[in-house]
Motif scaffolding. Structure first.
Motif, mmCIF file in Angstrom:
data_model
loop_
_atom_site.group_PDB
_atom_site.id
_atom_site.type_symbol
_atom_site.label_atom_id
_atom_site.label_comp_id
_atom_site.label_asym_id
_atom_site.label_seq_id
_atom_site.Cartn_x
_atom_site.Cartn_y
_atom_site.Cartn_z
ATOM 1 N N ILE A 4 -9.030 15.042 -2.647
ATOM 2 C CA ILE A 4 -7.734 14.383 -2.726
ATOM 3 C C ILE A 4 -7.961 12.883 -2.659
ATOM 4 N N THR A 5 -7.343 12.132 -3.565
ATOM 5 C CA THR A 5 -7.441 10.686 -3.555
ATOM 6 C C THR A 5 -6.431 10.134 -2.562
ATOM 7 N N LEU A 6 -6.920 9.335 -1.642
ATOM 8 C CA LEU A 6 -6.076 8.753 -0.602
ATOM 9 C C LEU A 6 -5.800 7.292 -0.893
ATOM 10 N N SER A 7 -4.569 6.893 -0.647
ATOM 11 C CA SER A 7 -4.232 5.476 -0.752
ATOM 12 C C SER A 7 -4.664 4.776 0.535
ATOM 13 N N ALA A 8 -4.658 3.468 0.525
ATOM 14 C CA ALA A 8 -4.994 2.706 1.729
ATOM 15 C C ALA A 8 -4.015 3.036 2.858
ATOM 16 N N THR A 9 -2.743 3.275 2.514
ATOM 17 C CA THR A 9 -1.744 3.639 3.526
ATOM 18 C C THR A 9 -2.041 5.013 4.098
ATOM 19 N N ALA A 49 -0.692 18.884 1.903
ATOM 20 C CA ALA A 49 -1.954 18.866 1.163
ATOM 21 C C ALA A 49 -3.099 19.473 1.979
ATOM 22 N N GLY A 50 -2.838 19.775 3.248
ATOM 23 C CA GLY A 50 -3.855 20.379 4.094
ATOM 24 C C GLY A 50 -4.789 19.389 4.763
ATOM 25 N N LEU A 51 -4.525 18.095 4.600
ATOM 26 C CA LEU A 51 -5.372 17.092 5.255
ATOM 27 C C LEU A 51 -5.133 17.066 6.763
ATOM 28 N N ILE A 52 -3.904 17.303 7.168
ATOM 29 C CA ILE A 52 -3.568 17.417 8.587
ATOM 30 C C ILE A 52 -3.361 18.908 8.838
#
Length: 157
Positions: A4-9, A49-52
């Motif tokens: 998954i591409t993450l933004s700086a935020t 997205a399942g990141l948390i």
């Protein structure tokens, strides 16, 4: 597995939440330079997205009376898929086991386990682990002192 591409935020949000998952949405939004509603939406998207995976409270094991922390290496007698899965499932039912990993090398599994004291740990190994039908042998190492024990993973965009 898709990355998954993450933004700086996103990176800022994840790093802050790993340090303090109990932070209010208003405080989180302020720290990342957003208004509260979009910030909450972003957190919900990261969860979806399942990141948390989940939000938990981390307890102090010593204050909870759990003075013994150990790594436990387990070798199985039979390496069938069923035998391996049965052992892994059994570890989920043991409250002493914090983590259970299938491993390469000589040992089949590596566990992190807790106990109140040495006697309780000995009972856990003897009466729970070694009494399992597919366990060949167990080797354990007691943690003498913790120098680092983090739950946060590095988040890089």
């Amino acid at each position: 597995m898709t990355e998954i591409t993450l933004s700086a935020t996103d990176v800022k949000i994840l790093n802050i939440l790993q340090k303090d998952a109990g932070i209010s949405n208003v405080a989180l939004a302020e720290m990342v330079g957003m208004s509260p509603s979009p910030c909450l939406r972003r957190v919900k998207q990261l969860e979806a997205a399942g990141l948390i995976r989940k939000t938990v409270a981390l307890l102090d094991r010593k204050k909870m009376g759990l003075g013994v922390l150990a790594t436990v290496q387990v070798r199985l007698q039979r390496h069938t898929e069923v035998g391996t899965e049965d052992f892994a499932r059994a570890m989920n039912d043991l409250p002493e086991v914090l983590s259970c990993w299938a491993m390469t090398g000589r040992q089949d599994f590596l566990l992190m386990a807790l106990a109140r004291d040495i006697e309780s740990f000995g009972d856990f190994v003897t009466h729970k682990l070694l009494s399992m039908p597919n366990v060949r042998d167990v080797q354990s190492s007691l943690v003498l002192k913790e120098y680092k024990n983090e739950t946060a993973i590095p988040v890089i965009s």
